[in-house]
Write a protein that holds these residues in place. Structure first.
Motif, PDB file in Angstrom:
ATOM      1  N   ALA A 169     183.897  33.406  53.621  1.00  9.82           N
ATOM      2  CA  ALA A 169     184.823  33.407  54.756  1.00  9.82           C
ATOM      3  C   ALA A 169     184.604  32.126  55.555  1.00  9.82           C
ATOM      4  CB  ALA A 169     184.581  34.630  55.638  1.00  9.82           C
ATOM      5  N   GLY A 170     185.678  31.453  55.847  1.00  9.66           N
ATOM      6  CA  GLY A 170     185.572  30.182  56.571  1.00  9.66           C
ATOM      7  C   GLY A 170     185.387  28.999  55.633  1.00  9.66           C
ATOM      8  N   ALA A 224     189.974  32.603  54.098  1.00 11.40           N
ATOM      9  CA  ALA A 224     189.709  34.050  54.185  1.00 11.40           C
ATOM     10  C   ALA A 224     188.769  34.524  53.077  1.00 11.40           C
ATOM     11  CB  ALA A 224     191.014  34.832  54.170  1.00 11.40           C
ATOM     12  N   GLY A 225     188.323  33.616  52.220  1.00 12.84           N
ATOM     13  CA  GLY A 225     187.252  33.972  51.295  1.00 12.84           C
ATOM     14  C   GLY A 225     187.653  34.046  49.830  1.00 12.84           C
ATOM     15  N   THR A 226     186.739  34.595  49.055  1.00 12.25           N
ATOM     16  CA  THR A 226     186.912  34.653  47.596  1.00 12.25           C
ATOM     17  C   THR A 226     188.137  35.487  47.219  1.00 12.25           C
ATOM     18  OG1 THR A 226     184.516  34.975  47.738  1.00 12.25           O
ATOM     19  CG2 THR A 226     185.444  34.790  45.551  1.00 12.25           C
ATOM     20  N   SER A 227     188.361  36.573  47.956  1.00 19.50           N
ATOM     21  CA  SER A 227     189.502  37.448  47.629  1.00 19.50           C
ATOM     22  C   SER A 227     190.815  36.685  47.803  1.00 19.50           C
ATOM     23  CB  SER A 227     189.520  38.676  48.553  1.00 19.50           C
ATOM     24  OG  SER A 227     188.271  39.280  48.598  1.00 19.50           O
ATOM     25  N   GLU A 228     190.871  35.836  48.828  1.00 21.38           N
ATOM     26  CA  GLU A 228     192.078  35.025  49.018  1.00 21.38           C
ATOM     27  C   GLU A 228     192.182  33.978  47.915  1.00 21.38           C
ATOM     28  OE1 GLU A 228     192.229  32.215  52.235  1.00 21.38           O
ATOM     29  OE2 GLU A 228     194.327  31.808  51.847  1.00 21.38           O
ATOM     30  N   LEU A 229     191.072  33.258  47.692  1.00 23.42           N
ATOM     31  CA  LEU A 229     191.084  32.192  46.681  1.00 23.42           C
ATOM     32  C   LEU A 229     191.575  32.724  45.335  1.00 23.42           C
ATOM     33  CD1 LEU A 229     190.044  29.208  46.002  1.00 23.42           C
ATOM     34  CD2 LEU A 229     188.082  30.370  45.012  1.00 23.42           C
ATOM     35  N   MET A 230     191.162  33.940  45.005  1.00 27.96           N
ATOM     36  CA  MET A 230     191.475  34.471  43.680  1.00 27.96           C
ATOM     37  C   MET A 230     192.730  35.342  43.672  1.00 27.96           C
ATOM     38  SD  MET A 230     187.772  35.093  42.011  1.00 27.96           S
ATOM     39  CE  MET A 230     186.532  33.792  42.049  1.00 27.96           C
ATOM     40  N   GLY A 231     193.418  35.378  44.801  1.00 31.04           N
ATOM     41  CA  GLY A 231     194.720  36.064  44.845  1.00 31.04           C
ATOM     42  C   GLY A 231     194.646  37.574  44.716  1.00 31.04           C
ATOM     43  N   VAL A 291     188.946  27.891  62.897  1.00 28.11           N
ATOM     44  CA  VAL A 291     189.201  28.119  61.464  1.00 28.11           C
ATOM     45  C   VAL A 291     190.681  28.378  61.212  1.00 28.11           C
ATOM     46  CG1 VAL A 291     188.837  29.881  59.656  1.00 28.11           C
ATOM     47  CG2 VAL A 291     186.877  28.887  60.848  1.00 28.11           C
ATOM     48  N   ARG A 292     191.325  29.125  62.123  1.00 26.18           N
ATOM     49  CA  ARG A 292     192.725  29.514  61.909  1.00 26.18           C
ATOM     50  C   ARG A 292     193.708  28.469  62.447  1.00 26.18           C
ATOM     51  NH1 ARG A 292     194.271  34.842  64.053  1.00 26.18           N
ATOM     52  NH2 ARG A 292     195.776  34.888  62.349  1.00 26.18           N
ATOM     53  N   SER A 293     193.186  27.429  63.076  1.00 24.59           N
ATOM     54  CA  SER A 293     194.075  26.375  63.600  1.00 24.59           C
ATOM     55  C   SER A 293     194.314  25.341  62.491  1.00 24.59           C
ATOM     56  CB  SER A 293     193.417  25.689  64.803  1.00 24.59           C
ATOM     57  OG  SER A 293     192.374  24.824  64.348  1.00 24.59           O
ATOM     58  N   GLU A 294     195.095  24.326  62.837  1.00 26.05           N
ATOM     59  CA  GLU A 294     195.332  23.279  61.821  1.00 26.05           C
ATOM     60  C   GLU A 294     194.063  22.470  61.539  1.00 26.05           C
ATOM     61  OE1 GLU A 294     197.134  19.932  64.879  1.00 26.05           O
ATOM     62  OE2 GLU A 294     198.516  21.103  63.618  1.00 26.05           O
ATOM     63  N   ASP A 295     193.042  22.630  62.377  1.00 28.82           N
ATOM     64  CA  ASP A 295     191.770  21.927  62.116  1.00 28.82           C
ATOM     65  C   ASP A 295     190.932  22.630  61.053  1.00 28.82           C
ATOM     66  OD1 ASP A 295     192.415  20.119  64.065  1.00 28.82           O
ATOM     67  OD2 ASP A 295     191.328  21.173  65.665  1.00 28.82           O
ATOM     68  N   GLY A 296     191.303  23.885  60.721  1.00 24.13           N
ATOM     69  CA  GLY A 296     190.496  24.633  59.753  1.00 24.13           C
ATOM     70  C   GLY A 296     190.506  24.040  58.347  1.00 24.13           C
ATOM     71  N   PRO A 297     191.684  23.945  57.704  1.00 23.09           N
ATOM     72  CA  PRO A 297     191.713  23.498  56.303  1.00 23.09           C
ATOM     73  C   PRO A 297     191.007  22.157  56.044  1.00 23.09           C
ATOM     74  CG  PRO A 297     193.778  24.539  56.862  1.00 23.09           C
ATOM     75  CD  PRO A 297     192.996  24.454  58.142  1.00 23.09           C
ATOM     76  N   PRO A 298     191.139  21.146  56.937  1.00 20.00           N
ATOM     77  CA  PRO A 298     190.378  19.908  56.651  1.00 20.00           C
ATOM     78  C   PRO A 298     188.868  20.149  56.658  1.00 20.00           C
ATOM     79  CG  PRO A 298     192.073  19.507  58.319  1.00 20.00           C
ATOM     80  CD  PRO A 298     192.040  20.986  58.097  1.00 20.00           C
TER      81      PRO A 298
END
Ligand SMILES: Cc1ncc(COP(=O)(O)O)c(C=O)c1O
Length: 419
Positions: free
Chosen positions: A220-221, A228-235, A296-303
């Motif tokens: 997570a993070g 949102a973690g491994t579950s998100e990454l793996m769909g 994490v949930r803002s646009e600064d999270g993904p970078p």
């Protein structure tokens, strides 16, 4: 009549006491080392600067001004402690906001916040499982998962780490146990940094009608487009029943959560002893976690997610090129690879791991050491981990020191496992 055995006798002669004594005498103990600064890429430890490759501050947010302001604001408004449980007198509006925002982030109906991640696991497993049920756990799962399973008195069927054939066999056997069945795995395993093959695990659980809980403490993070973690990454987010996370890693604070359906979370709220019979986290911890989640949930999270994973890849490649045995990034069925912030260096022998740790520490690099039972017997490793705030100016000198230490170490102690 006095008892024949002193219950304290074990503290004098436990199996590790001789090793511990020798390590302490030679100042080789890699544990309980003191930090004298924040866990920044270069930290002050025991009178010297050390490049920090031993922290779970994956996004580097523990010193972030927004997160510090979140902690400070909560401290100023609510004081230093809550002096009681969430149930009676320790629930703040901040807890409710945090729970709402976690549920939104995870895409679940609800979430519940515990005082630590350990309590989230224990308080969930020991509440949802009972003596008639079966729990199937990966042998590499975190200790808090095992503690929750043991406390529940459910039948525990462990399976060999990440072995789907063993999981399938355990599910077959569990069919005959007669109770409900829960499978629980780490999304990212804390010592080896590898990931669980969730699509296959989900499919097996669905085939056998078992529920699935995934511990996303180290994912997570970090992993997935929303972090949102491994579950998100793996769909497979909508096919995982419960997702656990902690604030003590990417979210730069202390505490834990469970995200899932309304009915399960509501049940935990009134039944989970590790939730009900402990004080709520101090306001500053809740304020910091909420502020970090908003980053994490803002646009600064993904970078930030991209940077920590890029740093992990760089360190992994660099250590590999120096001849260390590092755990490779894992291939996914779609041809991509998963890398996590945990980059373990396999050493094997316990003493060699400790000596190598000391040599690196003296050279100004701090890493963690994982010995059995944190890893399988003879599987000692140096657990290095990176942060989004590392850069080449810290990782390159760290790699140079790894290289210099390796040459000296092997001349004196023999070869390390080759890459
Ligand atoms: C996989 C995993 N689960 C749970 C925990 C417990 O979390 P916390 O440190 O918040 O108690 C940890 C932390 O060590 C962990 O690595």
């Amino acid at each position: 009549m006095p008892t024949a055995i002193d219950v304290f006798a074990k503290v004098r002669g436990h199996e590790r006491s001789e090793q511990l004594r020798a390590a302490r005498e030679a100042d080789l103990l890699p544990y309980f080392r003191t930090l004298e600064s924040p866990a920044a890429p270069v930290a002050q430890m025991e009178g010297a600067e050390r490049i920090m490759l031993g922290s779970n501050n994956y996004l580097g947010l523990t010193g972030d001004p927004r997160v510090m302001a979140g902690a400070r604001g909560a401290l100023e408004r609510y004081g230093t402690g809550l002096t009681g449980s969430r149930l009676l007198n320790g629930t703040l509006e901040l807890h409710l906001e945090l729970e709402r925002e976690i549920a939104e982030w995870m895409g679940t109906e609800e979430a519940i916040v515990f005082t630590t991640g350990h309590q989230a696991n224990v308080g969930t497993l020991a509440t949802l499982l009972g003596p008639g049920d079966t729990v199937i756990a990966d042998s590499g799962d975190h200790a808090s998962i095992l503690d929750g399973c043991l406390l529940s008195r459910a039948k525990l069927r462990p399976f060999r780490h990440n072995r789907l054939d063993k999981l399938e066999r355990a599910l077959e056997k569990a069919e005959g146990d007669g109770g409900g069945v829960l499978v629980v795995v780490d999304g990212v395993f804390s010592m080896e940094g590898d990931v669980a093959p969730l699509p296959e695990i989900v499919a097996l659980c669905e085939r056998f009608g078992a529920r699935l809980m995934v511990d996303e403490a180290h994912a997570a993070g970090v992993l997935g487009a929303r972090g949102a973690g491994t579950s998100e990454l793996m769909g497979v987010e909508d096919r995982v029943d419960l997702r656990m996370g902690t604030f003590s890693k990417s979210l730069a604070s202390c505490g834990g959560f469970i995200a899932g359906s309304h009915e399960v979370v509501d049940f935990l709220r009134v039944q989970s002893r590790a939730f009900l019979f402990t004080a709520a986290a101090v306001p500053a911890a809740v304020g910091a976690a909420l502020a970090a989640l908003r980053v994490v949930r803002s646009e600064d999270g993904p970078p930030l997610f991209a940077r920590v994973l890029e740093n992990a890849r760089y360190l992994n490649r660099g250590l590999h090129e120096l001849g260390f045995r590092v755990v490779d990034p894992q291939p996914l069925p779609d041809g991509s690879e998963v890398i996590t912030p945990i980059v373990p260096v396999v050493v094997g022998d316990d003493w060699k791991a400790v000596l190598l740790w000391r040599a690196l520490y003296d050279a100004g690099v701090f890493v963690n050491v994982a010995l059995h039972p944190a890893v399988p017997p003879a599987g000692a490793l140096l657990r290095t981990s990176v942060m989004a705030s590392h850069d080449r100016a810290t990782l390159d000198p760290a790699l140079a020191r790894f290289g210099a230490v390796k040459a000296r170490f092997e001349a004196e102690h023999g070869p390390l496992p080759a890459g």
